[in-house]
Design a protein around this motif. Structure first.
Motif, short mmCIF file in Angstrom:
data_model
loop_
_atom_site.label_atom_id
_atom_site.label_comp_id
_atom_site.label_asym_id
_atom_site.label_seq_id
_atom_site.Cartn_x
_atom_site.Cartn_y
_atom_site.Cartn_z
N LYS A 1 0.84 -1.20 0.00
CA LYS A 1 0.00 0.00 0.00
C LYS A 1 0.87 1.25 0.00
CE LYS A 1 -3.06 2.67 3.00
NZ LYS A 1 -3.74 2.73 4.32
N LYS A 2 1.90 1.26 0.83
CA LYS A 2 2.80 2.41 0.92
C LYS A 2 3.51 2.65 -0.42
CE LYS A 2 6.64 4.24 3.70
NZ LYS A 2 7.55 3.95 4.84
N GLY A 3 3.92 1.57 -1.07
CA GLY A 3 4.59 1.70 -2.36
C GLY A 3 3.67 2.26 -3.42
N TRP A 4 2.41 1.82 -3.42
CA TRP A 4 1.44 2.32 -4.37
C TRP A 4 1.16 3.81 -4.14
CZ3 TRP A 4 0.15 0.90 -8.91
CH2 TRP A 4 0.08 -0.45 -9.27
N ILE A 5 0.99 4.18 -2.90
CA ILE A 5 0.71 5.59 -2.60
C ILE A 5 1.87 6.46 -3.08
CG2 ILE A 5 0.48 7.26 -0.71
CD1 ILE A 5 -1.13 5.16 0.79
N GLU B 1 1.14 9.37 -5.75
CA GLU B 1 1.34 10.75 -5.32
C GLU B 1 2.49 11.42 -6.07
OE1 GLU B 1 1.67 10.68 -1.06
OE2 GLU B 1 -0.52 10.71 -0.80
N ALA B 2 3.52 10.66 -6.42
CA ALA B 2 4.63 11.23 -7.18
C ALA B 2 4.16 11.66 -8.57
CB ALA B 2 5.77 10.21 -7.30
N THR B 3 3.28 10.88 -9.18
CA THR B 3 2.75 11.23 -10.49
C THR B 3 1.81 12.42 -10.39
OG1 THR B 3 2.90 8.91 -11.13
CG2 THR B 3 1.57 10.33 -12.53
N ASP B 4 0.95 12.42 -9.39
CA ASP B 4 0.07 13.58 -9.15
C ASP B 4 0.89 14.86 -9.03
OD1 ASP B 4 -2.27 12.17 -9.19
OD2 ASP B 4 -2.60 12.18 -7.03
N GLY C 1 -1.31 22.59 -12.93
CA GLY C 1 -1.98 23.31 -11.85
C GLY C 1 -3.14 22.54 -11.26
N GLU C 2 -3.37 21.32 -11.75
CA GLU C 2 -4.50 20.52 -11.28
C GLU C 2 -4.06 19.11 -10.92
OE1 GLU C 2 -7.42 20.52 -14.35
OE2 GLU C 2 -7.73 22.68 -14.32
N LYS C 3 -4.56 18.62 -9.80
CA LYS C 3 -4.30 17.23 -9.42
C LYS C 3 -5.25 16.31 -10.19
CE LYS C 3 -4.83 14.03 -5.54
NZ LYS C 3 -5.22 13.87 -4.13
N PRO C 4 -4.74 15.25 -10.81
CA PRO C 4 -5.61 14.33 -11.55
C PRO C 4 -6.66 13.68 -10.63
CG PRO C 4 -3.30 13.90 -12.03
CD PRO C 4 -3.32 14.85 -10.88
N ARG D 1 -8.15 3.99 -1.84
CA ARG D 1 -9.09 4.46 -0.83
C ARG D 1 -8.52 5.67 -0.10
NH1 ARG D 1 -9.92 -0.14 1.37
NH2 ARG D 1 -8.62 0.02 3.23
N GLU D 2 -7.18 5.71 0.04
CA GLU D 2 -6.54 6.83 0.72
C GLU D 2 -6.33 8.02 -0.20
OE1 GLU D 2 -2.43 7.45 3.24
OE2 GLU D 2 -3.70 5.72 3.65
N THR D 3 -5.98 7.79 -1.47
CA THR D 3 -5.71 8.91 -2.39
C THR D 3 -6.99 9.51 -2.95
OG1 THR D 3 -5.51 7.49 -4.36
CG2 THR D 3 -3.50 7.89 -3.06
N GLY D 4 -8.06 8.72 -3.01
CA GLY D 4 -9.35 9.24 -3.45
C GLY D 4 -9.55 9.32 -4.94
N HIS D 5 -8.71 8.68 -5.73
CA HIS D 5 -8.87 8.71 -7.19
C HIS D 5 -10.03 7.83 -7.63
CE1 HIS D 5 -4.76 10.20 -6.76
NE2 HIS D 5 -4.83 10.66 -7.99
#
Length: 258
Positions: free
Chosen positions: A143-147, A151-154, A162-165, A184-188
């Protein structure tokens, strides 16, 4: 209720793995022939492999695979860009046909091609997250690796646009309990597809186009890739044919699934 269902599926995931090796261990202990061990271990592992790789099953993650419409609207989606050579040419073709699309970008490619990302946004296309590395072993991440990947790509996309995907598409379309927990944590919102072109494996552009035309219907989300030279002859044939069938092109941002 949603979290409870996800926990149940996660439990099933680990129980099937445990059962497979437990049964194999018993057969091994009882000195059964090797093919009995194989028979014991294969069914649960095959099921898990299919559940992970078939994003349309929504087994671990609830994803959007089509646009909720009866109108002749479809969504072209492109994975793995931006590519310094092919993505600009794909954008030219889309512009010539007044077609909008959705691009699921790899973070490291975003970092290397910021001006192409800027052009994608400026020309009215939707940008989604497709992980930072898209590595061959990415599906084994925690999970930590996925986040970290997401987040690095965001961050790279937001730095340019100027916008988060809002949208995410898993590399290879593979889902796991760890990815589900990360999302579930990032909300995408996860975007799948219901028309897979196989444009990266089928060398004949005409066969790719025929397959797409055969499977496309109102509300379809098409999976394509803008990282290979074959995408250009594919689009040169595909876009006029879809127009001839009176399809209009929308982005996944217009999915109307609320």
């Amino acid at each position: 209720m949603k979290i409870q269902k996800e926990m149940q599926k996660k439990l099933i995931f680990y129980m099937l793995i445990f059962d497979a090796f437990f049964i194999a261990g018993i057969f091994l202990f009882l000195d059964f022939p090797w093919y009995f061990i194989l028979i014991g271990i294969l069914p649960p592992l095959v099921f898990l492999a299919i559940a992970c790789s078939k994003i349309q099953w929504n087994f671990f993650i609830q994803a959007v695979h089509s646009i909720n419409t009866n109108e002749l609207k479809i969504a072209l989606t492109f994975d793995d860009g931006p590519h310094p050579i092919y993505t600009p040419q794909v954008l030219d073709l889309l512009k010539n046909h007044k077609a909008k699309a959705s691009f699921f970008l790899i973070g490291i490619n975003v970092k290397d091609n910021p001006f192409i990302v800027e052009r994608i946004k400026d020309e009215g296309h939707t940008i989604g997250n497709h992980s930072f590395s898209h590595s061959k072993t990415i599906d084994f991440k925690s999970k930590k690796g996925w986040i970290k990947e997401i987040e690095a790509t965001d961050f790279e996309i937001q730095k340019i646009t100027g916008e988060k995907p809002k949208f995410f598409r898993p590399p290879y379309g593979v889902t796991t309990p760890h990815l589900a927990a990360a999302i579930r944590e990032t909300g995408h919102l996860v975007i799948g597809w219901n028309v897979r072109s196989f444009d990266t494996s089928t060398k004949n552009p005409q066969k790719v186009v025929q397959k797409i035309l055969r499977e496309t219907k109102a509300g379809s989300i098409l999976l394509l890739h803008d990282r290979h030279e074959n995408i250009l002859p594919i689009l040169e044939q595909l876009l006029p044919e879809l127009e001839r069938k009176n399809y209009t092109f929308v982005t996944v941002n217009e999915r109307n699934d609320e």
